[in-house]
Design an enzyme around this catalytic site. Structure first.
Site, PDB file in Angstrom:
ATOM      1  N   THR A 148      32.113  68.917  -2.116  1.00  0.00           N
ATOM      2  CA  THR A 148      31.834  67.519  -1.776  1.00  0.00           C
ATOM      3  C   THR A 148      32.212  66.545  -2.893  1.00  0.00           C
ATOM      4  OG1 THR A 148      29.564  67.818  -2.551  1.00  0.00           O
ATOM      5  CG2 THR A 148      29.952  68.071  -0.197  1.00  0.00           C
ATOM      6  N   ASP A 149      32.233  67.022  -4.151  1.00  0.00           N
ATOM      7  CA  ASP A 149      32.419  66.086  -5.266  1.00  0.00           C
ATOM      8  C   ASP A 149      33.707  65.265  -5.144  1.00  0.00           C
ATOM      9  OD1 ASP A 149      30.126  67.215  -6.259  1.00  0.00           O
ATOM     10  OD2 ASP A 149      30.981  67.891  -8.157  1.00  0.00           O
ATOM     11  N   THR A 198      30.643  74.257  -2.268  1.00  0.00           N
ATOM     12  CA  THR A 198      29.341  74.823  -1.922  1.00  0.00           C
ATOM     13  C   THR A 198      29.337  75.442  -0.534  1.00  0.00           C
ATOM     14  OG1 THR A 198      28.267  73.218  -3.329  1.00  0.00           O
ATOM     15  CG2 THR A 198      26.884  74.236  -1.687  1.00  0.00           C
ATOM     16  N   LYS A 244      31.134  59.796  -1.583  1.00  0.00           N
ATOM     17  CA  LYS A 244      29.874  60.521  -1.800  1.00  0.00           C
ATOM     18  C   LYS A 244      28.955  59.587  -2.580  1.00  0.00           C
ATOM     19  CE  LYS A 244      28.021  64.689  -4.006  1.00  0.00           C
ATOM     20  NZ  LYS A 244      28.288  66.059  -4.451  1.00  0.00           N
TER      21      LYS A 244
END
Ligand code: ASP
Length: 412
Positions: A158-159, A82, A235
């Site tokens: 981020t995943d 992202t 996360k």
């Protein structure tokens, strides 16, 4: 006269009794598809929208940002996610499209902190990351440090950022900071965290840190970022900007924003502690399975021939009695099986309950307080570097990069 919209036009549309701002994406089935400033897409009758502005001109490729050569040299290795995304006006979805140089153009504040080299390694969403790309990443980062970078920023989705940060922790001994950064909300959203996270990452990459870390928003406000150890971070929220948390330890540091003051904790590894070394071998035939009540032993047949298997067991590190013979067969067949826990905190102990003792008797290795994802990456790394089973098992129980701590900090 009907208004003609162009993809990217800023529009104001009347919808559901409200008037909302957004970006025109396309027309589908006679409806205008509009991305609202909240990030959600709606379909509205084109006649209910009017143009309020036009898109910024597209960023030019290879436009070089002015650099101040008195500032420290950092390298930005971009992988996608992202933080490096823009809206795809064809689909209305967020896609990884731009490279490290575009990030510099989009976030001019970065130019006050350092002088950058940009290395576009990939433009993928991190769910598409693979062990082979970790290897390319490790080699690229190693070469940048060898060639004089004072610190590295890796922009990443981020995943699976925690997996990649763990992978680089094992694959590189680093004298300088290697900082992973991403964003939860894309740049087209008013609440985007991309600029602040990137600025904090640059501050961390010029600091006294000497290890692999993840830098992301610490709170829901725009005031602090946390610096997390690469092997102890997860996360924890699907969408909040403060989604990342250190588990089992407190963050190794923090960055105040907008002043960019970096504070490192006493447990942070400092710049220059280690000499640069690359250990880029990785064994991809390893897996991670999460046990659940009623899980069929037949599922484990899929892992026959695998070199290693991490189990995320329940509580202190358990699976059902029914699964233990199947695990025993895997172990006899040469698979190294390591037990971790689904619990967010604490360590595995298979000496308390019968099921645990039976697992140990079957040859399962206790994984201490390792997070399952860090344990998976470590297993891939250990099995690529150590053929001897006993030595590999001992390495899995040793602390190599802060992933397997002897003591758990009180209250964590
Ligand atoms: N799915 C995206 C990724 O991990 C989400 C993000 O970048 O934050 O690449």
């Amino acid at each position: 006269m009907t208004t003609r919209f162009v993809s990217g036009d800023l529009v104001r549309c009347d919808h559901g009794g409200k008037s909302r701002n957004g970006t025109y994406i396309t027309e589908r089935d006679g409806m205008a598809v509009v991305k609202l400033d909240s990030g959600y897409n709606i379909g509205v009758a084109p006649g209910s929208c009017r143009v309020t502005g036009h898109p910024e001109p597209a960023l030019g490729k290879n436009v070089d940002v002015e650099q101040d050569h008195k500032l420290p040299n950092l390298s930005i290795v971009s992988t996608g996610g992202t933080i490096a995304s823009r809206i795809d006006y064809r689909t209305g979805s967020v896609t990884s499209q731009f490279n490290a140089n575009d990030i510099l153009i989009a976030i001019p504040e970065l130019a006050d902190i350092a002088n950058y080299r940009t290395i576009p390694l990939a433009t993928i969403l991190s769910e598409n990351m693979t062990p082979a790309i970790w290897q390319d990443l490790a080699r690229a980062v190693h070469d940048e440090i060898r060639d004089g970078a004072r610190g590295i920023i890796v922009t990443h989705g981020t995943d699976t950022m925690a997996y990649s940060a763990a992978a680089l922790s094992f694959m590189i001994d680093t004298p300088v900071p290697i900082v992973f950064v991403g964003s939860q909300r894309s740049a087209d959203r008013p609440s985007s965290d991309n600029a602040m996270n990137a600025v904090c990452a640059a501050a961390a990459a010029t600091s006294d840190l000497g290890e692999v870390a993840v830098v992301m928003h610490a709170t829901t406000s725009d005031d602090t970022c946390s610096i997390h150890r690469g092997t102890r971070v997860r996360k924890m929220h699907t969408s909040r900007r403060d989604a990342f948390r250190s588990l089992g330890i407190s963050p190794i540091g923090g960055i105040g924003y907008p002043l960019r003051k970096v504070t490192l904790g006493p447990h942070a590894v400092l710049r220059g502690t280690h000499s640069l070394a690359l250990h880029d071998k990785i064994e991809p035939h390893c897996a991670l399975v999460q046990f659940y009540p009623g899980m069929s032993p037949d599922l484990l047949k899929a892992y026959e021939g695998y070199k290693g298997l991490i189990i995320a067991g329940t509580g202190l590190g358990h699976v059902s009695t029914a699964l233990i013979p199947a695990l025993g067969r895997l172990i006899t067949g040469g698979t190294l099986v390591v037990m971790t826990s689904q619990c967010m905190h604490g360590r595995v102990c298979d000496r308390v309950y019968d099921t645990g003792r039976d697992l140990l008797a079957a040859g399962v290795i206790e994984g201490g307080d390792m997070l399952p994802e860090a344990a998976l990456v470590k297993l891939m790394w250990v099995l690529a570097n150590e053929n001897n089973r006993e030595k590999a098992a001992a390495l899995m129980q040793s602390d190599l990069k802060g992933e397997c701590m002897r003591r758990s900090a009180y209250g964590l």
